[in-house]
Design an enzyme around this catalytic site. Sequence first.
Site, PDB file in Angstrom:
ATOM      1  N   MET A 126     -13.102  -1.516  -9.789  1.00  0.00           N
ATOM      2  CA  MET A 126     -12.103  -2.154 -10.645  1.00  0.00           C
ATOM      3  C   MET A 126     -11.866  -3.601 -10.219  1.00  0.00           C
ATOM      4  SD  MET A 126      -9.148   0.770 -11.053  1.00  0.00           S
ATOM      5  CE  MET A 126      -9.508   2.499 -10.856  1.00  0.00           C
ATOM      6  N   PRO A 129     -12.811 -10.679  -7.821  1.00  0.00           N
ATOM      7  CA  PRO A 129     -12.247 -11.807  -7.078  1.00  0.00           C
ATOM      8  C   PRO A 129     -11.014 -12.418  -7.742  1.00  0.00           C
ATOM      9  CG  PRO A 129     -14.627 -11.940  -7.066  1.00  0.00           C
ATOM     10  CD  PRO A 129     -14.274 -10.797  -7.969  1.00  0.00           C
ATOM     11  N   GLY A 130     -10.944 -12.378  -9.067  1.00  0.00           N
ATOM     12  CA  GLY A 130      -9.794 -12.940  -9.774  1.00  0.00           C
ATOM     13  C   GLY A 130      -8.931 -11.917 -10.459  1.00  0.00           C
ATOM     14  N   SER A 133      -4.846  -6.172  -8.765  1.00  0.00           N
ATOM     15  CA  SER A 133      -3.960  -5.202  -9.405  1.00  0.00           C
ATOM     16  C   SER A 133      -3.856  -5.434 -10.914  1.00  0.00           C
ATOM     17  CB  SER A 133      -2.564  -5.290  -8.777  1.00  0.00           C
ATOM     18  OG  SER A 133      -2.592  -4.933  -7.413  1.00  0.00           O
ATOM     19  N   THR A 159     -14.578   0.480  -2.023  1.00  0.00           N
ATOM     20  CA  THR A 159     -14.727   1.548  -1.046  1.00  0.00           C
ATOM     21  C   THR A 159     -15.983   2.359  -1.366  1.00  0.00           C
ATOM     22  OG1 THR A 159     -12.333   1.681  -0.774  1.00  0.00           O
ATOM     23  CG2 THR A 159     -13.615   3.570  -0.041  1.00  0.00           C
ATOM     24  N   GLU A 244      -4.602   9.073  -8.181  1.00  0.00           N
ATOM     25  CA  GLU A 244      -5.087   8.150  -7.151  1.00  0.00           C
ATOM     26  C   GLU A 244      -3.933   7.679  -6.276  1.00  0.00           C
ATOM     27  OE1 GLU A 244      -7.031   3.651  -6.811  1.00  0.00           O
ATOM     28  OE2 GLU A 244      -7.334   4.841  -8.624  1.00  0.00           O
ATOM     29  N   ARG A 270       6.412   8.731  29.444  1.00  0.00           N
ATOM     30  CA  ARG A 270       6.492   7.368  29.984  1.00  0.00           C
ATOM     31  C   ARG A 270       7.825   7.158  30.699  1.00  0.00           C
ATOM     32  NH1 ARG A 270       3.956   3.073  32.138  1.00  0.00           N
ATOM     33  NH2 ARG A 270       4.945   1.088  31.555  1.00  0.00           N
TER      34      ARG A 270
END
Length: 385
Positions: A126, A129-130, A133, A159, A244, A270
């Site tokens: 999807m 570069p331009g 979302s 991915t 998704e 610790r």
Amino acid sequence: MERQLYGDEHEALRATVREFLARSVLPHHAQWERDGIVAREVWEEAGKLGLLGIDMPERFGGGGEPDYRFYAVQDEEVVRAGASGLGFGLHNDIVGPYLRELTTEEQKQRWLPDFCAGKLITAIAMSEPGAGSDLQGIRTYARRDGSDWVLSGSKIFITNGILSDLVIVVARTDPEAEGSKGLSLLAVERGMPGFERGRNLDKIGQKAQDTAELFFDEVRVPAANLIGEQNRGFYHLMRFLPQERLSMAVGSAAAVRAMLDLTEDYVRERKAFGRSIGAFQNTRFELAEMETQYWVTQTFVDRCVLDLVAGRLTAEDAAMAKWWATDIDRRVADRCLQLHGGYGYMSEYPISKYFLDGRVQAIYGGTNEIMKEIIGRSLRLDGPR
């Protein structure tokens, strides 16, 4: 608090996934992080165990089980193990529904058997570069030429970009259409002339996960590789984006649980000023807040999973789950690392890996700012209800 999301059959799968991760993934994951990619063999082993295509029809080698909770269990265990290089979630949770619901019988016969066997690794392209979302800004385009689509453009942050054998590419197929209209989904297969992969991108986290740039130079894609309806791509994306986004919320909630378990164990052991740092009020208050945030988050995410299984998860509820869970993931990672002190900054401590691997959760799948916009629009604050 006791979770009531899963039954015995889900927990049986959890045991299988844990054994698979311990045997076939964790001994190799550090090397995969150095290589920037996982071995293809691990995909085929997952296929043999039935971990891929659980929701696909049995006649294609799938599990025939549409219950999303089986994938949620798998997602939780992968996160718990810190096996961030595995792209199974993208393959199963995100690409799978497109191939299950939108493909023709001929396409199913071509792709699903190898999808379930781990021999055909998938991706969805999807982002550009331009256009991240903002799907309306997609410029990759395809024109019809006889029995083919001719595809040109580029995608980024994909991915499974290096390993993938089949990539669902979102492209503009109607140059006259404006905004979100005129988009279609085209299945581009490995080896098609003009289809090139760019760099395996160097990220701050998820080092073993191959994330790549993809380039399409007059790629001839057969018309038979159109997925769904022509010029209805945006509609198809909106249909499956809630799952998704929910899968990201599931992973983030699991990461929060894992980080809290690590940190609670650490502060018990610790010592500072002659006693465990868990004995200090500040430590107790910090962990009390985070435990509460976890359970509130997990309860909402579990409810969203049940709504998805029942077919009633809305885009707005999925956006809420994705925004809230991934934001809590980010905050808890920072606070747990702080409680580890200087050791938290060392790569050998798992908390540092969670800190780096989880940061992208608030970015991909639609940034959290976009999630708020989706939620805000549903409130209809610019006019009467």
